[in-house]
Every structure is written in structure tokens, then in C-alpha cells.
Design a protein around this motif. Structure first.
Motif, PDB file in Angstrom:
ATOM      1  N   GLU A   1       0.830  -1.205   0.000  1.00 40.34           N
ATOM      2  CA  GLU A   1       0.000   0.000   0.000  1.00 40.34           C
ATOM      3  C   GLU A   1       0.864   1.254   0.000  1.00 40.34           C
ATOM      4  O   GLU A   1       1.979   1.248   0.523  1.00 40.34           O
ATOM      5  CB  GLU A   1      -0.887   0.021   1.245  1.00 40.34           C
TER       6      GLU A   1
ATOM      7  N   CYS B   1      -2.851   0.167  -3.831  1.00 38.85           N
ATOM      8  CA  CYS B   1      -2.498  -1.149  -3.294  1.00 38.85           C
ATOM      9  C   CYS B   1      -2.156  -2.041  -4.478  1.00 38.85           C
ATOM     10  O   CYS B   1      -3.034  -2.357  -5.288  1.00 38.85           O
ATOM     11  CB  CYS B   1      -3.646  -1.721  -2.489  1.00 38.85           C
TER      12      CYS B   1
ATOM     13  N   TRP C   1     -11.241  -1.843   0.204  1.00 36.01           N
ATOM     14  CA  TRP C   1     -10.539  -1.070   1.225  1.00 36.01           C
ATOM     15  C   TRP C   1     -11.348  -1.106   2.515  1.00 36.01           C
ATOM     16  O   TRP C   1     -12.576  -0.930   2.502  1.00 36.01           O
ATOM     17  CB  TRP C   1     -10.369   0.382   0.780  1.00 36.01           C
ATOM     18  N   TYR C   2     -10.642  -1.325   3.606  1.00 36.10           N
ATOM     19  CA  TYR C   2     -11.219  -1.275   4.945  1.00 36.10           C
ATOM     20  C   TYR C   2     -10.464  -0.219   5.733  1.00 36.10           C
ATOM     21  O   TYR C   2      -9.362   0.200   5.347  1.00 36.10           O
ATOM     22  CB  TYR C   2     -11.068  -2.621   5.650  1.00 36.10           C
TER      23      TYR C   2
ATOM     24  N   ARG D   1     -12.710  -2.833  12.562  1.00 35.08           N
ATOM     25  CA  ARG D   1     -12.397  -2.616  11.152  1.00 35.08           C
ATOM     26  C   ARG D   1     -13.704  -2.630  10.361  1.00 35.08           C
ATOM     27  O   ARG D   1     -14.561  -3.485  10.566  1.00 35.08           O
ATOM     28  CB  ARG D   1     -11.453  -3.705  10.638  1.00 35.08           C
TER      29      ARG D   1
ATOM     30  N   TYR E   1      -6.653  -0.353   5.112  1.00 33.92           N
ATOM     31  CA  TYR E   1      -6.101  -1.639   4.662  1.00 33.92           C
ATOM     32  C   TYR E   1      -6.766  -2.052   3.346  1.00 33.92           C
ATOM     33  O   TYR E   1      -8.006  -1.982   3.233  1.00 33.92           O
ATOM     34  CB  TYR E   1      -6.376  -2.737   5.682  1.00 33.92           C
ATOM     35  N   CYS E   2      -5.966  -2.518   2.403  1.00 34.67           N
ATOM     36  CA  CYS E   2      -6.582  -3.105   1.228  1.00 34.67           C
ATOM     37  C   CYS E   2      -6.793  -4.601   1.482  1.00 34.67           C
ATOM     38  O   CYS E   2      -6.064  -5.227   2.267  1.00 34.67           O
ATOM     39  CB  CYS E   2      -5.754  -2.883  -0.022  1.00 34.67           C
ATOM     40  N   ASN E   3      -7.780  -5.133   0.823  1.00 34.17           N
ATOM     41  CA  ASN E   3      -8.137  -6.534   0.947  1.00 34.17           C
ATOM     42  C   ASN E   3      -8.427  -7.047  -0.448  1.00 34.17           C
ATOM     43  O   ASN E   3      -9.289  -6.497  -1.139  1.00 34.17           O
ATOM     44  CB  ASN E   3      -9.363  -6.678   1.855  1.00 34.17           C
TER      45      ASN E   3
ATOM     46  N   TYR F   1      -6.268 -11.605   0.947  1.00 37.23           N
ATOM     47  CA  TYR F   1      -4.983 -11.128   1.418  1.00 37.23           C
ATOM     48  C   TYR F   1      -5.145  -9.670   1.862  1.00 37.23           C
ATOM     49  O   TYR F   1      -5.920  -8.914   1.274  1.00 37.23           O
ATOM     50  CB  TYR F   1      -3.921 -11.215   0.312  1.00 37.23           C
ATOM     51  N   TRP F   2      -4.368  -9.303   2.901  1.00 43.59           N
ATOM     52  CA  TRP F   2      -4.433  -7.950   3.456  1.00 43.59           C
ATOM     53  C   TRP F   2      -3.143  -7.190   3.204  1.00 43.59           C
ATOM     54  O   TRP F   2      -2.045  -7.770   3.282  1.00 43.59           O
ATOM     55  CB  TRP F   2      -4.677  -7.997   4.960  1.00 43.59           C
TER      56      TRP F   2
ATOM     57  N   GLY G   1      -1.383  -1.854   5.726  1.00 42.06           N
ATOM     58  CA  GLY G   1      -2.068  -0.721   6.339  1.00 42.06           C
ATOM     59  C   GLY G   1      -1.305   0.573   6.110  1.00 42.06           C
ATOM     60  O   GLY G   1      -0.074   0.600   6.120  1.00 42.06           O
TER      61      GLY G   1
END
Length: 121
Positions: free
Chosen positions: A6, A22, A36-37, A45, A94-96, A110-111, A114
Motif C-alpha cells: 500500500e 495497493c 478497502w477497509y 475494522r 487496509y486493502c483486501n 490477502y491484506w 495498512g
């Protein structure tokens, strides 16, 4: 292995803009949903925005009209354009990404690591 990197967080004044990126790399066969979270101190979250492989999007009510999620499939990258930022947008983002990886021959989420977004009033 799959890696998510990220970038783009930082400190901005209320009303300002930031763009998060990301990028996924590694043993990628295909990428499905991307999202995105965010997590603020003392809070759970929460989903901010998501985009399917077909380009359909959905947003949290709190960011509708201000944030835009997009993806570049050629670059395996998802973006979050954040405009009209408010102090309550302050959080770690965080991207997911749901990836079908060669190494495991299955789809897993996958995360990213952050990135901090801080909006000052």
C-alpha cells in the motif's frame, strides 16, 4: 507467495484529498474482488469500498459521494480516491484482495500492511 503493498496515506487538512494505492504481486493466477477497509482507534475494522472483477462497486454510507474506488487489472492495483476528507475519516486503511494464487491453487483474501490517514480539523 502473494504480496500487497500500500501507499498514499498521510496527513491532510479537512476538505483535502488523498489517493491510496495497493499493488498485488507474486504467484497470482487471477484477482477477484478488491476492497478497502479502515480501522480507527478503539473501533472495529469496517468496509469502506469494494469493487468486483466486473467493475461493480459498493461504498459505506459514510463515504458515498466523496470516495471512489477503482482498479487497474493490468497492474493488479486497486485505488481509493478520497475527496472532501473529514476528521472522522482518520484511520489506518487496509486493502483486501481476493486472489487465486498458483502456490495454493485456491482463492484467499490477502491484506495489505495498512497505511495511516490522518485528517486534521
Amino acid at each position: 507467495q502473494v504480496q500487497l503493498v500500500e501507499s498514499g496515506g498521510g496527513l491532510v487538512q479537512a476538505g483535502g484529498s488523498l489517493r491510496l494505492s495497493c499493488a498485488a504481486s507474486g504467484s497470482i493466477f487471477s484477482i477477484n474482488d478488491m476492497g478497502w477497509y479502515r480501522q480507527a482507534p478503539g473501533k472495529q475494522r469496517e468496509l469502506v469500498a469494494a469493487i468486483t472483477s466486473g467493475g461493480s462497486t459498493n461504498y459505506a454510507d459514510s463515504v458515498k459521494g466523496r470516495f471512489t474506488i477503482s482498479r487497474d487489472n493490468a497492474k493488479n492495483t486497486v485505488y481509493l480516491q478520497m475527496n472532501s476528507l473529514k476528521p472522522e475519516d482518520t484511520a489506518v486503511y487496509y486493502c483486501n484482495v481476493h486472489i487465486f494464487a498458483f502456490t495454493v491453487w485456491s482463492t484467499n483474501a490477502y491484506w495489505g500492511q495498512g497505511t495511516q490517514v490522518t485528517v486534521s480539523s
